[in-house]
Every structure is written in C-alpha cells, then in structure tokens.
Design an enzyme around this catalytic site. Structure first.
Site, short mmCIF file in Angstrom:
data_model
loop_
_atom_site.label_atom_id
_atom_site.label_comp_id
_atom_site.label_asym_id
_atom_site.label_seq_id
_atom_site.Cartn_x
_atom_site.Cartn_y
_atom_site.Cartn_z
N GLY A 5 16.88 -0.12 -45.01
CA GLY A 5 15.55 0.34 -45.43
C GLY A 5 14.43 -0.63 -45.11
N GLU A 57 27.16 -2.64 -43.64
CA GLU A 57 25.71 -2.51 -43.84
C GLU A 57 25.14 -3.83 -44.35
OE1 GLU A 57 24.47 1.81 -44.35
OE2 GLU A 57 24.95 1.09 -46.35
N SER A 93 18.78 0.53 -40.97
CA SER A 93 17.61 0.83 -40.12
C SER A 93 17.97 1.41 -38.76
CB SER A 93 16.72 -0.42 -39.97
OG SER A 93 16.21 -0.80 -41.23
N GLU A 148 22.85 -0.47 -52.75
CA GLU A 148 21.90 -0.11 -53.81
C GLU A 148 22.64 0.09 -55.14
OE1 GLU A 148 20.06 3.11 -51.69
OE2 GLU A 148 19.17 1.67 -50.32
N GLY A 154 20.19 6.07 -43.29
CA GLY A 154 19.42 6.41 -44.48
C GLY A 154 18.15 7.15 -44.11
N GLY A 155 17.04 6.40 -44.04
CA GLY A 155 15.70 6.98 -43.81
C GLY A 155 15.65 8.00 -42.68
N HIS A 212 27.76 1.49 -52.06
CA HIS A 212 26.51 1.25 -51.34
C HIS A 212 25.80 0.04 -51.99
CE1 HIS A 212 22.49 1.80 -49.70
NE2 HIS A 212 23.04 2.58 -48.78
N ASN A 271 22.75 9.53 -45.24
CA ASN A 271 22.65 9.27 -46.68
C ASN A 271 21.22 9.58 -47.11
OD1 ASN A 271 22.61 8.24 -49.27
ND2 ASN A 271 22.72 6.08 -48.64
N TRP A 272 21.06 10.71 -47.79
CA TRP A 272 19.71 11.15 -48.17
C TRP A 272 19.18 10.38 -49.38
CZ3 TRP A 272 19.60 17.26 -47.62
CH2 TRP A 272 19.95 17.59 -46.29
N LYS A 273 20.04 9.60 -49.99
CA LYS A 273 19.66 8.82 -51.19
C LYS A 273 19.03 9.75 -52.24
CE LYS A 273 18.98 4.83 -48.24
NZ LYS A 273 18.72 3.42 -48.23
C1 PEP Z 1 21.70 3.44 -46.00
O1 PEP Z 1 21.15 4.02 -46.91
O2 PEP Z 1 22.92 3.29 -46.02
C2 PEP Z 1 20.90 2.93 -44.88
C3 PEP Z 1 21.51 2.32 -43.89
O3 PEP Z 1 19.54 3.12 -44.96
P1 PEP Z 1 18.47 2.95 -43.74
O4 PEP Z 1 19.05 3.63 -42.54
O5 PEP Z 1 17.23 3.58 -44.25
O6 PEP Z 1 18.33 1.47 -43.50
#
Ligand code: PEP
Length: 258
Positions: free
Chosen positions: A170, A164, A210, A96, A231-232, A94, A9-11
């Site tokens: 994040g 999640e 994470s 967010e 994500g990251g 998600h 997920n590049w957000k």
């Molecule tokens: C996500 O955006 O779904 C996520 C899990 O982010 P991260 O891996 O950065 O925690």
C-alpha cells in the site's frame, strides 16, 4: 509446472452493490484469460453475492481472514466451516492482521491448520518490516515466520505462500523483481530443507506489495515468482485485468522456453 495465481485482496473496501459492480466489470475479461488461477477476495459480507455472480466462470473466490474454531461463542467471528461452504481460498496472516489485530505466529498457525482441515486453501502471508529489512534481517524474519506459521504441519497440500514485504504494501514502493525473486528463492529453499525438494518445487509462492499493471512484467519474468497478491490495483477492473493478462502471457512464454 506451477500454475500462476493472481489474487485480488479487496481489503475493507466495497459495499455489496459496489462489489457486484466491480465483479460485473471484470468477469467476462477475466474469464477469457487462461493459464492463471484468478482469485478475488472481497469482504465477508459480499462472498455469497459474488459467488453467484462468478458461478459459471473460471474465477475463484477467497476470503480475507478466518477464525480457527469451527463454531461456538465467538461473537463476530467467521469459522472455517462457514467459509468452506462459500469459497476455495482464504488469506491468512496478512501483515495488516498481524499489525492491527495482534495476530501472532501461533494464531496464524492455528488458522492455517483450521483452514486445511476443512479443505480451504490458505494463502499464507509472510514478510519483513522496513526496519528489519534495513537491518539486514529479512532472511531471519521470513524464516521465523515460516517456522511458526507451519509448526506441526506434516504436509502443505493446498497451501500458497505470499511473500509481502510490509514496507511495500500500500505504499507505492514495490520491491524490485530481483529482490522479490531472491527472497522467494530463500523461502523455497527453507521449505525444501523441511519438507523435501518435491514439495518445495510444487509450492506456489506469490509476491505482494504495490503490484500494478506497470510493474507486473518485472515480477512475472522472475522464475521463482508464481504470481501476485494484489491489493489496491485489484479494485480497478482495467488494472486487475491487465495484471492477470500479462501474467498469463509472460508465464506461458517462460514455460515454452524451458
Ligand atoms: C495486499 O493487500 O496484500 C497488498 C499487497 O496491497 P497493495 O497491492 O495495495 O500493496
């Protein structure tokens, strides 16, 4: 046997040219890894470009959100029909989006149904907030989110769930493999009660929060965890490749042992 999935997920990161560069850095490496569904979810505006770049590869494409109406006067929104033309997967619900864009269970339910209607495969995100976790309410919250997101749905064909925990997204503070496995087991039992054992056993459930190349093995060794929503670390080609490669190797080994 469930095919593992790693979805990136590049957000709200990468311009179209940065997305092009990132795909070019990971495309050949990803293409060589089998036994895992490799999905990248860039921002909407890069979908068409990325689709061309991965056309002759085994990499799959996903979007990060969807609107539930098919067309009309909804300025700025992107419809299921538009996405079905471009990609295979779509992330829905998600945390967010729940937190910053007030998406409720009812809205998420409409989005999941709208996606499935046009043949898009939803990656439905659920997970508890820190205060809910600390109050011992994980089970209650996750069960309620499942019920509201899947209300009125008779089948789950094409659906993937991503557990999640919000406190792990994040933050660099991932759940432990055991914690994630327990909650994913609970999600599977809840699905089994409602939809039957076969559907629950076939349903792919990912962990997200994470995940990095350093902790991937801890999650993938768990029997209930079918992959990760990343994500990251998905914005770094080396990290993402390592996560996918480790997942492929560990899940292949576990499946040979069983
Ligand atoms: C996500 O955006 O779904 C996520 C899990 O982010 P991260 O891996 O950065 O925690």
């Amino acid at each position: 046997m469930r095919i593992p999935m790693i979805a990136g997920n590049w957000k709200m990161n990468t311009t179209v040219s940065e997305a092009t560069e990132l795909v070019n850095e990971m495309r050949l490496g990803l293409d060589e890894i089998d036994n895992v569904d490799k999905v990248i979810c860039p921002p909407f505006i890069s979908l068409a470009t990325v689709r061309e770049l991965i056309r002759r590869s085994s990499i799959k494409l996903g979007a990060q959100n969807i609107y539930f109406e098919e067309k009309g006067a909804y300025t700025g929104e992107i419809s299921p029909l538009m996405l079905a033309d471009l990609c295979e997967f779509v992330i829905i619900g998600h945390s967010e989006r729940r937190q910053y864009f007030n998406e409720t269970g009812k809205i998420i339910n409409k989005k999941v149904q709208a996606a499935l209607r046009v043949g898009l495969k939803p990656i439905l995100c659920i997970g508890e907030r820190l205060e809910e976790n600390e109050a011992g309410k994980t089970k209650e919250v996750v069960t309620e989110q499942l019920e509201s997101s899947l209300a009125g749905m008779e089948h789950l064909n094409g659906l993937t769930i991503a557990y999640e925990p919000v406190w792990a997204i994040g933050t660099g503070r991932a759940a432990t493999g055991e914690q994630a496995n327990d909650t994913i087991g609970l999600i599977r039992r809840t699905i089994s009660q409602k939809y039957g054992k076969k559907i629950a056993q076939e349903l792919r459930i990912l962990y997200g929060g994470s995940v990095t190349a350093d902790n991937t093995a801890e999650f993938m060794q768990q029997p209930e965890i079918d992959g990760a929503l990343v994500g990251g670390a998905s914005l770094n080609a080396d990290q993402f490749l390592s996560i996918v490669r480790q997942t492929s190797e560990i899940k292949a080994r576990l499946s040979a042992e069983n």
